[in-house]
Scaffold this motif. Structure first.
Motif, PDB file in Angstrom:
ATOM      1  N   THR A 377       0.851  -1.187   0.000  1.00  0.00           N
ATOM      2  CA  THR A 377       0.000   0.000   0.000  1.00  0.00           C
ATOM      3  C   THR A 377       0.887   1.238   0.000  1.00  0.00           C
ATOM      4  OG1 THR A 377      -1.734  -1.182   1.216  1.00  0.00           O
ATOM      5  CG2 THR A 377      -1.826   1.226   1.221  1.00  0.00           C
ATOM      6  N   TYR A 378       0.582   2.187  -0.918  1.00  0.00           N
ATOM      7  CA  TYR A 378       1.461   3.336  -1.121  1.00  0.00           C
ATOM      8  C   TYR A 378       0.666   4.632  -1.302  1.00  0.00           C
ATOM      9  CZ  TYR A 378       5.032  -0.170  -2.366  1.00  0.00           C
ATOM     10  OH  TYR A 378       5.914  -1.216  -2.367  1.00  0.00           O
ATOM     11  N   TYR A 379       1.309   5.743  -0.926  1.00  0.00           N
ATOM     12  CA  TYR A 379       0.976   7.024  -1.525  1.00  0.00           C
ATOM     13  C   TYR A 379       1.765   7.095  -2.839  1.00  0.00           C
ATOM     14  CZ  TYR A 379      -0.861   8.542   3.016  1.00  0.00           C
ATOM     15  OH  TYR A 379      -1.590   8.655   4.177  1.00  0.00           O
ATOM     16  N   HIS A 388      -0.164  14.124  -3.973  1.00  0.00           N
ATOM     17  CA  HIS A 388      -0.542  12.716  -4.029  1.00  0.00           C
ATOM     18  C   HIS A 388      -1.603  12.467  -5.108  1.00  0.00           C
ATOM     19  CE1 HIS A 388       1.763  12.136  -0.486  1.00  0.00           C
ATOM     20  NE2 HIS A 388       0.837  12.504   0.414  1.00  0.00           N
ATOM     21  N   LEU A 389      -1.509  11.260  -5.695  1.00  0.00           N
ATOM     22  CA  LEU A 389      -2.582  10.777  -6.550  1.00  0.00           C
ATOM     23  C   LEU A 389      -3.773  10.429  -5.661  1.00  0.00           C
ATOM     24  CD1 LEU A 389      -2.876   9.831  -9.641  1.00  0.00           C
ATOM     25  CD2 LEU A 389      -2.454   7.534  -8.755  1.00  0.00           C
ATOM     26  N   GLU A 390      -4.966  10.932  -5.997  1.00  0.00           N
ATOM     27  CA  GLU A 390      -6.138  10.652  -5.164  1.00  0.00           C
ATOM     28  C   GLU A 390      -7.393  10.552  -6.005  1.00  0.00           C
ATOM     29  OE1 GLU A 390      -7.217  13.771  -2.392  1.00  0.00           O
ATOM     30  OE2 GLU A 390      -8.373  14.787  -3.947  1.00  0.00           O
ATOM     31  N   VAL A 391      -8.420   9.917  -5.423  1.00  0.00           N
ATOM     32  CA  VAL A 391      -9.760   9.935  -6.012  1.00  0.00           C
ATOM     33  C   VAL A 391     -10.482  11.173  -5.489  1.00  0.00           C
ATOM     34  CG1 VAL A 391     -11.972   8.755  -6.190  1.00  0.00           C
ATOM     35  CG2 VAL A 391      -9.831   7.431  -6.185  1.00  0.00           C
ATOM     36  N   ALA A 392     -10.970  11.978  -6.397  1.00  0.00           N
ATOM     37  CA  ALA A 392     -11.558  13.266  -6.033  1.00  0.00           C
ATOM     38  C   ALA A 392     -12.687  13.105  -5.019  1.00  0.00           C
ATOM     39  CB  ALA A 392     -12.077  13.966  -7.289  1.00  0.00           C
ATOM     40  N   THR A 408      -4.046  14.866   2.789  1.00  0.00           N
ATOM     41  CA  THR A 408      -5.208  15.112   3.651  1.00  0.00           C
ATOM     42  C   THR A 408      -5.384  14.006   4.684  1.00  0.00           C
ATOM     43  OG1 THR A 408      -6.710  13.910   2.172  1.00  0.00           O
ATOM     44  CG2 THR A 408      -6.393  16.277   1.753  1.00  0.00           C
ATOM     45  N   GLY A 409      -4.621  12.923   4.537  1.00  0.00           N
ATOM     46  CA  GLY A 409      -4.801  11.791   5.440  1.00  0.00           C
ATOM     47  C   GLY A 409      -5.928  10.871   5.030  1.00  0.00           C
ATOM     48  N   CYS A 410      -6.649  11.196   3.961  1.00  0.00           N
ATOM     49  CA  CYS A 410      -7.769  10.374   3.485  1.00  0.00           C
ATOM     50  C   CYS A 410      -7.235   9.102   2.824  1.00  0.00           C
ATOM     51  CB  CYS A 410      -8.594  11.171   2.486  1.00  0.00           C
ATOM     52  SG  CYS A 410      -9.994  10.244   1.781  1.00  0.00           S
ATOM     53  N   THR A 411      -7.907   7.979   3.064  1.00  0.00           N
ATOM     54  CA  THR A 411      -7.495   6.737   2.401  1.00  0.00           C
ATOM     55  C   THR A 411      -7.750   6.790   0.902  1.00  0.00           C
ATOM     56  OG1 THR A 411      -9.644   5.762   2.966  1.00  0.00           O
ATOM     57  CG2 THR A 411      -7.786   5.283   4.444  1.00  0.00           C
ATOM     58  N   CYS A 412      -8.451   7.817   0.445  1.00  0.00           N
ATOM     59  CA  CYS A 412      -8.628   7.993  -1.002  1.00  0.00           C
ATOM     60  C   CYS A 412      -7.305   8.379  -1.668  1.00  0.00           C
ATOM     61  CB  CYS A 412      -9.694   9.030  -1.299  1.00  0.00           C
ATOM     62  SG  CYS A 412      -9.288  10.703  -0.708  1.00  0.00           S
ATOM     63  N   GLN A 413      -6.279   8.680  -0.865  1.00  0.00           N
ATOM     64  CA  GLN A 413      -4.949   8.985  -1.376  1.00  0.00           C
ATOM     65  C   GLN A 413      -3.985   7.795  -1.235  1.00  0.00           C
ATOM     66  OE1 GLN A 413      -3.796  12.552   0.780  1.00  0.00           O
ATOM     67  NE2 GLN A 413      -4.712  13.884  -0.777  1.00  0.00           N
ATOM     68  N   GLN A 414      -4.509   6.663  -0.837  1.00  0.00           N
ATOM     69  CA  GLN A 414      -3.680   5.475  -0.679  1.00  0.00           C
ATOM     70  C   GLN A 414      -4.095   4.416  -1.711  1.00  0.00           C
ATOM     71  OE1 GLN A 414      -3.579   4.131   3.414  1.00  0.00           O
ATOM     72  NE2 GLN A 414      -3.572   6.240   4.177  1.00  0.00           N
ATOM     73  N   TRP A 415      -3.098   3.659  -2.181  1.00  0.00           N
ATOM     74  CA  TRP A 415      -3.331   2.725  -3.293  1.00  0.00           C
ATOM     75  C   TRP A 415      -2.678   1.374  -2.994  1.00  0.00           C
ATOM     76  CZ3 TRP A 415      -6.400   4.546  -7.221  1.00  0.00           C
ATOM     77  CH2 TRP A 415      -6.598   5.930  -7.252  1.00  0.00           C
ATOM     78  N   GLN A 488       1.463  20.133 -16.630  1.00  0.00           N
ATOM     79  CA  GLN A 488       2.574  20.168 -15.676  1.00  0.00           C
ATOM     80  C   GLN A 488       2.231  20.972 -14.418  1.00  0.00           C
ATOM     81  OE1 GLN A 488       6.487  20.864 -17.498  1.00  0.00           O
ATOM     82  NE2 GLN A 488       5.518  20.714 -19.520  1.00  0.00           N
ATOM     83  N   SER A 489       0.949  20.957 -14.061  1.00  0.00           N
ATOM     84  CA  SER A 489       0.483  21.774 -12.939  1.00  0.00           C
ATOM     85  C   SER A 489       1.071  21.300 -11.616  1.00  0.00           C
ATOM     86  CB  SER A 489      -1.041  21.701 -12.864  1.00  0.00           C
ATOM     87  OG  SER A 489      -1.521  22.404 -11.730  1.00  0.00           O
ATOM     88  N   THR A 490       1.266  22.254 -10.721  1.00  0.00           N
ATOM     89  CA  THR A 490       1.661  21.952  -9.343  1.00  0.00           C
ATOM     90  C   THR A 490       0.542  22.285  -8.357  1.00  0.00           C
ATOM     91  OG1 THR A 490       2.675  24.122  -9.111  1.00  0.00           O
ATOM     92  CG2 THR A 490       4.101  22.318  -9.836  1.00  0.00           C
ATOM     93  N   SER A 491      -0.665  22.486  -8.871  1.00  0.00           N
ATOM     94  CA  SER A 491      -1.794  22.926  -8.041  1.00  0.00           C
ATOM     95  C   SER A 491      -2.630  21.760  -7.550  1.00  0.00           C
ATOM     96  CB  SER A 491      -2.694  23.869  -8.850  1.00  0.00           C
ATOM     97  OG  SER A 491      -1.979  25.004  -9.263  1.00  0.00           O
ATOM     98  N   ASP A 492      -3.219  21.934  -6.369  1.00  0.00           N
ATOM     99  CA  ASP A 492      -4.212  20.981  -5.894  1.00  0.00           C
ATOM    100  C   ASP A 492      -5.329  20.842  -6.926  1.00  0.00           C
ATOM    101  OD1 ASP A 492      -3.030  20.316  -3.507  1.00  0.00           O
ATOM    102  OD2 ASP A 492      -4.163  21.766  -2.312  1.00  0.00           O
ATOM    103  N   ALA A 493      -5.820  19.617  -7.051  1.00  0.00           N
ATOM    104  CA  ALA A 493      -6.959  19.269  -7.904  1.00  0.00           C
ATOM    105  C   ALA A 493      -6.630  19.253  -9.395  1.00  0.00           C
ATOM    106  CB  ALA A 493      -8.157  20.175  -7.655  1.00  0.00           C
ATOM    107  N   ALA A 494      -5.354  19.432  -9.778  1.00  0.00           N
ATOM    108  CA  ALA A 494      -5.001  19.319 -11.195  1.00  0.00           C
ATOM    109  C   ALA A 494      -5.291  17.899 -11.667  1.00  0.00           C
ATOM    110  CB  ALA A 494      -3.533  19.666 -11.410  1.00  0.00           C
ATOM    111  N   ASN A 495      -5.790  17.793 -12.894  1.00  0.00           N
ATOM    112  CA  ASN A 495      -6.244  16.511 -13.420  1.00  0.00           C
ATOM    113  C   ASN A 495      -5.074  15.607 -13.800  1.00  0.00           C
ATOM    114  OD1 ASN A 495      -8.466  14.802 -14.148  1.00  0.00           O
ATOM    115  ND2 ASN A 495      -7.902  15.118 -16.296  1.00  0.00           N
TER     116      ASN A 495
END
Length: 513
Positions: A377-379, A388-392, A408-415, A488-495
């Protein structure tokens, strides 16, 4: 190198070579040119390597280390469609370049299509045996085997005409599918077409047979013979089943071996291959899996590390069933897989089926399992942004978007990362249990990356490629394209999307446990 066939001074072979070169890396090109899908990995390749029509491949390695492979071309609605033995070259068995056709013009001894070539370097020349099959299946014409030679592997080959045809031997069936072996200084030619596989001695110039030397080595279950020696045994690789029914094809490879060149050959169950007269009745050494069907009619070669490799054709059910219009020709594409040896018997593709991904020849560890990232299991963190890669929004819904975001500590950021037997990885979200995938199995740049329930499609499988700097590529097994942060975005929520590999940091990822 060849004579001109038009007023512009460019011959047919040159024109098709230009077309073939232009097709490299392009999808959906015409059958006459073929296409290669670029692989961004320095450690792995993906099957199929070339298509959609490269049937019955034969291979030989030149003294300079270059591999050359030649194939049938089944596109022959008219003369202009048919390639007269397409040729590819490669420095490494993985990256292939289209080199043109073996012949400037159709062999003249029969109005036919050139099938099942067999290439060797013998007595200072490249020798090409080939089958000539009557075009339009004209029953008034008799198929046979011809010989052509060239000083160079890319030709053009000089045709020496027919050397063996149906009236020349006492056996039933059509005289096609040649395979040449020089044994103890004597040249031999094998052939067969579901009426037995036979052999005859050739004259020293290879242009005629020696009467009274005919023999049979296996039964009528087989065609497409390959004969070679390894560790004190002679091996027969034969194709059995239906080659050309698209995704319904039943082709597979069965194997016999013998301590003697001319047999008798036995399969791994101890059955005499001469007694095998029924399709698909013996032990299978290369057969279907869920994605790839109808593997067969190939050739063997050995890499610098001593590993054995099998080139062959098969169908990709996630690709075209037919390479041209009107249901013809069947899309038999070009594949490569390692041969592992267990108790002296071959296992092709690690599990006896075609692989989707394999370690490049020369690197070793082809079927040992393991990979660049251990299961766990990884970030998964973007190297450019540190996000982090996450599910929105922590969604658990099928089709929910995948993006990058601050921790954010959400498990939606863990894979959960789990390697498959093919070497690819499943990447599933800890929060939702759903699979990371490319939406709609797209192969286009910019296609969206999202989560989805398990579909079994390779768009949900990923190659994890070690960049050698602590970062990795996430390469989609279906498209061959890399997971990429848009713009090449460095912003939160970039696709997150897929894109052709360009080595940017926004395409590099770190696995943090």
């Amino acid at each position: 190198m060849t004579d001109s066939h038009d007023n512009c001074g460019i011959d047919r072979r040159s024109i098709l070579k230009i077309l073939g070169t232009g097709a490299l890396g392009a999808a959906g090109m015409a059958v006459s040119s073929g296409s290669v899908t670029a692989d961004p990995s320095a450690t792995h390749y993906h099957n199929p390597l070339y298509g959609p029509d490269f049937a019955d491949p034969t291979i030989h390695r030149a003294d300079d280390g270059t591999w050359w492979t030649y194939a049938s071309n089944m596109s022959y609605n008219n003369d202009a469609d048919e390639m007269l033995v397409p040729i590819l070259s490669s420095p490494d068995l993985v990256n292939w370049t289209y080199e043109g056709e073996a012949f400037d013009s159709r062999p003249g001894w029969l109005y036919g299509s050139v099938w099942a070539p067999d290439i060797h370097y013998h007595n200072g020349q490249w020798v090409l045996f080939y089958s000539l099959w009557p075009r339009e299946d004209d029953d008034s014409l008799v198929p046979g085997i011809g010989l052509a030679t060239s000083d160079t592997p890319d030709g053009p080959f000089t045709d020496h005409g027919e050397i063996l045809s149906n009236p020349d031997h006492p056996y039933p069936g059509n005289t096609i599918d040649p395979y040449f072996v020089s044994h103890n200084g004597t040249p031999y030619l094998f052939w067969g077409n579901f009426a037995g596989v036979y052999v005859v001695e050739l004259t020293a110039d290879l242009q005629d047979v020696r009467s009274g030397t005919f023999d049979q080595i296996v039964g009528s279950a087989y065609e497409g013979a390959t004969i070679f020696q390894r560790d004190g045994y002679w091996y027969f690789f034969g194709s059995t089943g239906d080659c050309c029914a698209g995704f319904d094809s039943t082709y597979e490879i069965e194997v016999g071996r013998s301590e003697n060149f001319l047999g008798p050959y036995y399969d791994m169950n101890g059955t005499a291959m001469l007694d095998r007269d029924e399709w698909n009745a013996g032990p299978t050494h290369l057969g279907d899996n869920a994605r790839f069907v109808g593997p067969g009619h190939g050739d063997v070669t050995v890499a610098d590390d001593g590993s054995w490799w099998f080139v062959y054709h098969a169908y990709d059910t996630e690709g075209p069933e037919y390479a041209g219009n009107n249901g013809w020709p069947p899309a038999r594409q070009f594949f490569l897989d390692p041969i592992q040896w267990e108790n002296g018997w071959p296992v092709i593709g690690c599990d006896g089926t075609p692989s989707a991904q394999m370690t490049n020849p020369g690197l070793g560890g082809y079927c040992e399992g393991g990979g660049p990232v251990a299961d766990g299991t990884y970030y998964i963190t973007n190297a450019n942004s540190g996000l982090h890669l996450e599910v929105a929004n922590g969604s658990t819904s099928a089709g929910a978007n995948v993006r990058q975001y601050s921790d954010t500590g959400c498990t939606c950021q863990q894979w959960n990362v789990t390697q498959n037997s093919s070497g690819t990885y499943d990447i599933t979200n800890v929060n939702s249990g759903q699979f990371l995938e490319v939406a709609n199995a797209s192969t286009e740049d910019g296609a969206n990356v999202r989560q989805y329930t398990d579909t079994g499609h390779s768009c949900q499988e990923w190659d994890i490629v070690d960049n050698g700097d602590g970062t990795y590529q996430l390469v989609n097994a279906n498209s061959g394209k890399a997971a990429d942060v848009a713009s090449q975005s460095t912003s939160d929520a970039a696709n997150v999307q897929q894109w052709t590999w360009n080595a940017g940091d926004h395409q590099r990822w770190r696995f943090i446990s």
